[in-house]
Design a protein around this motif. Structure first.
Motif, mmCIF file in Angstrom:
data_model
loop_
_atom_site.group_PDB
_atom_site.id
_atom_site.type_symbol
_atom_site.label_atom_id
_atom_site.label_comp_id
_atom_site.label_asym_id
_atom_site.label_seq_id
_atom_site.Cartn_x
_atom_site.Cartn_y
_atom_site.Cartn_z
ATOM 1 N N GLU A 287 0.107 -1.434 -0.096
ATOM 2 C CA GLU A 287 -0.038 0.170 -0.214
ATOM 3 C C GLU A 287 0.754 1.307 -0.241
ATOM 4 N N SER A 288 1.825 0.547 0.915
ATOM 5 C CA SER A 288 2.982 2.342 0.340
ATOM 6 C C SER A 288 3.153 2.214 -0.405
ATOM 7 N N LYS A 289 3.151 1.832 -1.984
ATOM 8 C CA LYS A 289 3.437 2.428 -3.149
ATOM 9 C C LYS A 289 2.085 3.392 -3.841
ATOM 10 N N GLU A 294 -5.704 5.662 -2.378
ATOM 11 C CA GLU A 294 -6.084 4.950 -2.180
ATOM 12 C C GLU A 294 -5.906 3.983 -1.585
ATOM 13 N N ARG A 295 -5.006 4.349 -0.947
ATOM 14 C CA ARG A 295 -4.447 3.570 0.189
ATOM 15 C C ARG A 295 -5.653 3.185 1.320
ATOM 16 N N SER A 296 -6.012 1.696 2.052
ATOM 17 C CA SER A 296 -6.973 1.211 2.742
ATOM 18 C C SER A 296 -6.186 2.062 4.140
ATOM 19 N N GLU A 297 -7.823 3.066 4.388
ATOM 20 C CA GLU A 297 -7.784 3.048 6.547
ATOM 21 C C GLU A 297 -7.354 2.684 7.381
ATOM 22 N N MET A 298 -7.344 1.328 7.063
ATOM 23 C CA MET A 298 -7.025 -0.234 8.139
ATOM 24 C C MET A 298 -6.166 -1.062 7.615
ATOM 25 N N SER A 299 -5.220 -1.488 8.746
ATOM 26 C CA SER A 299 -4.650 -2.406 8.229
ATOM 27 C C SER A 299 -4.738 -3.182 8.151
ATOM 28 N N LEU A 300 -4.454 -4.932 7.417
ATOM 29 C CA LEU A 300 -5.200 -6.210 7.413
ATOM 30 C C LEU A 300 -6.267 -6.952 8.694
ATOM 31 N N LEU A 301 -4.804 -6.687 9.956
ATOM 32 C CA LEU A 301 -5.048 -7.234 11.195
ATOM 33 C C LEU A 301 -6.334 -6.077 11.716
ATOM 34 N N GLU A 302 -6.313 -4.923 11.407
ATOM 35 C CA GLU A 302 -7.462 -4.102 11.580
ATOM 36 C C GLU A 302 -9.040 -4.298 11.716
ATOM 37 N N ARG A 303 -8.900 -5.241 9.718
ATOM 38 C CA ARG A 303 -10.029 -4.443 9.017
ATOM 39 C C ARG A 303 -10.246 -6.140 9.998
ATOM 40 N N LEU A 304 -9.427 -7.300 9.966
ATOM 41 C CA LEU A 304 -10.120 -7.998 10.639
ATOM 42 C C LEU A 304 -11.747 -8.535 11.463
ATOM 43 N N GLN A 305 -10.360 -7.398 13.175
ATOM 44 C CA GLN A 305 -10.785 -7.027 13.805
ATOM 45 C C GLN A 305 -11.612 -5.840 13.530
ATOM 46 N N PHE A 306 -11.950 -5.556 12.922
ATOM 47 C CA PHE A 306 -13.020 -4.573 13.039
ATOM 48 C C PHE A 306 -14.495 -5.126 12.491
ATOM 49 N N VAL A 307 -14.031 -6.298 11.764
ATOM 50 C CA VAL A 307 -15.088 -7.402 11.468
ATOM 51 C C VAL A 307 -15.742 -8.456 12.295
ATOM 52 N N ILE A 308 -14.878 -8.783 13.408
ATOM 53 C CA ILE A 308 -15.609 -9.714 14.202
ATOM 54 C C ILE A 308 -16.103 -8.678 14.925
#
Ligand code: ATP
Ligand code: MN
Length: 475
Positions: A287-289, A294-308
């Motif tokens: 994403e840093s590229k 265009e970058r997402s607001e959450m990291s992968l782990l944050e996104r998973l936690q958020f959905v749970i």
């Protein structure tokens, strides 16, 4: 011993044998450092090969990609970066790897797709396929713990459950010399099964038969669709999980799907933390590229936690259409397919707007117009909409499609007539509505789409070992 176990030990000079594939070797004339991985974990172990123990000629052959067996002792590491390492006593080369095509550097995912036979040996793909396994296990555990029965529905079938006609026909007729009937058409009674057959597009119809006796069942099998859509979310061969539950209405069906998705994600967080941390870092680097917007607001782990942790948003199709019709992109004509009103199909751009811009949460849309859904969905009182539900996920779009099934024989027949579905062919399906019918519901989860979400991989070709897509069935 597996590296996963070894890395949990303390270095007490215990003797160990390990086997694996060399990721890198560096060092000097006197001592080599080999990073060895055996697939049991994302982590490689450092093997130290000192010249006194290992011949120079042999060490030279220990190149990236080669397979070796090491006898040595486990010691605490003097270097930083690892707690323990293996001090080699003897090394045997099981398989050398001259001109190995994968360099110890980052390769593009496109390049690795062409090397699907070797890409398992990269950190990214080993993590993805360990997670794919964990998710498979989570699926079976979830349903088993709830008292569901796994049902193996046929892969070869005569039906097209979705009615979309995107089927792969199968035959053992000689295509150069087809038998013809009196009308000059192909005589399928001479085919292997005595009728026209195809690969299944869904196990649902058969799963329903199981549910109306066993109560709650689920399928988990390969599914085939000859849709010529070369997207990053469609495969020609994918795996689908289809639970089917007697006595459940649409709301209970939605509750089940939401609980199920959260369970699977949680299970990965608990069982594959290291793989997920690796993929989280990988995604951050990718994403840093990108440009900032265009970058997402959450990291992968944050996104998973958020959905749970959050309830999915539930709204009807009519509500969704209202929201979309009045949305900024619709008014500014930014959608490729403008939303005018009831009856419009929701395309991926609309789904993404709802999930990523409007609600920023998974969204469940229910009660779609009958015209854009399959014949087996239960008709609502309004006569216009059916008891369907789609679950939309951030970055993925549709991940689940399901419905309450039409259990009333007359209504079902009416719909089949309207939609030109052959009642004669589906006589067995119709009989379940004649003999002890009841309310029942189910859904289909595209397994690879769930893996995409959990791993953060953006192309569905990178979450199945050997993808089948239009123009490609290599490996
Ligand atoms: P889409 O609109 O994305 O093509 P669909 O409406 O055709 O999906 P369904 O027939 O409802 O999908 O199938 C159930 C689930 O199977 C979908 O929610 C999706 O997760 C998955 N799925 C459908 N088609 C594919 C495909 N070609 N490759 C991978 N997964 C798929
Ligand atoms: Mn489709």
């Amino acid at each position: 011993m597996k590296i996963k176990e070894i890395l949990q030990l303390e270095g007490n000079e215990q003797k160990i044998n390990l086997k694996g594939w060399v990721r890198t070797r560096r060092g000097s004339k006197h001592v080599s450092f080999i990073a060895l991985n055996d697939g049991s974990t994302i982590n490689s172990i450092q093997v130290v090969a000192e010249a006194i123990n290992c011949e120079e000629e042999l060490v030279k052959q220990i190149t990236t990609g080669s397979c070796i067996s090491v006898n040595g002792k486990l010691v605490s590491s003097k270097g930083s970066g690892q707690a323990v390492e293996i001090l080699a006593k003897t090394i045997e080369i099981l398989g050398s790897a001259d001109e190995y095509p994968l360099q110890p550097k980052k390769h593009s995912l496109e390049f690795l797709r062409g090397k699907a036979h070797l890409r398992f040996r990269t950190n990214t793909f080993s993590a993805v396929f360990r997670l794919r396994h964990t998710l498979t296990f989570a699926v079976h555990k979830f349903f088993n713990d709830k008292g569901f029965f796994n049902l193996h529905t046929p892969i070869i079938t005569g039906t097209d459950a979705e009615g979309a006609g995107e089927i792969f026909q199968i035959t053992n007729l000689d295509l150069e010399n087809l038998p013809k009937n009196e009308e000059g058409k192909i005589d399928f009674s001479a085919d292997f099964f005595g009728s026209k057959t195809n690969l299944t597009v869904s196990g649902q119809l058969e799963a329903e038969l199981g549910a109306l006796a066993l109560g709650q069942v689920y399928t988990f099998g390969p599914t085939f669709r000859a849709e010529n859509s070369n997207t990053s979310r469609h495969l020609s061969e994918f795996w689908m999980i289809e639970p089917e539950v007697a006595f459940a209405d649409l709301n209970e069906n939605i509750d089940l799907a939401e609980e199920f998705l959260k369970y699977c994600i949680q299970y990965c967080i608990e069982h594959n933390a290291e793989d997920l941390r690796f993929l989280d870092a990988r995604m951050e680097e990718e994403e840093s590229k990108l440009k900032k917007e265009e970058r997402s607001e959450m990291s992968l782990l944050e996104r998973l936690q958020f959905v749970i942790e959050n309830n999915f948003v539930r709204l009807t199709y009519r509500e969704a259409i209202d929201v979309l019709r009045n949305s900024k992109p619709n008014k500014k004509k930014k959608f490729q397919y403008p939303i005018n009103g009831f009856g419009d199909d929701l395309k991926s751009e609309h789904e993404r707007y709802l999930v990523e811009n409007k609600y920023k949460k998974p969204v469940i849309i229910t009660d779609y117009p009958k015209g854009i859904k399959a014949f087996y969905m239960r008709m609502n009182e309004d006569g216009e909409t059916v008891r369907a539900m789609d679950i939309l996920f951030p970055t993925i779009g549709e991940i689940v499609g399901g419905s309450q099934r039409e259990e009333r024989l007359d209504k079902l027949q009416e719909r089949m007539e309207e939609m030109d579905v052959c009642q004669k062919e589906l006589w067995w399906y119709l009989e379940t509505r004649k003999f002890g019918t009841c309310t029942h519901s189910g859904f289909g989860l595209g397994f690879e789409r769930l893996i995409m979400f959990v791993t953060g991989m953006k192309n569905i070709r990178d979450v199945i070992p050997f993808p089948r897509t239009p123009q490609n069935a290599e490996f």
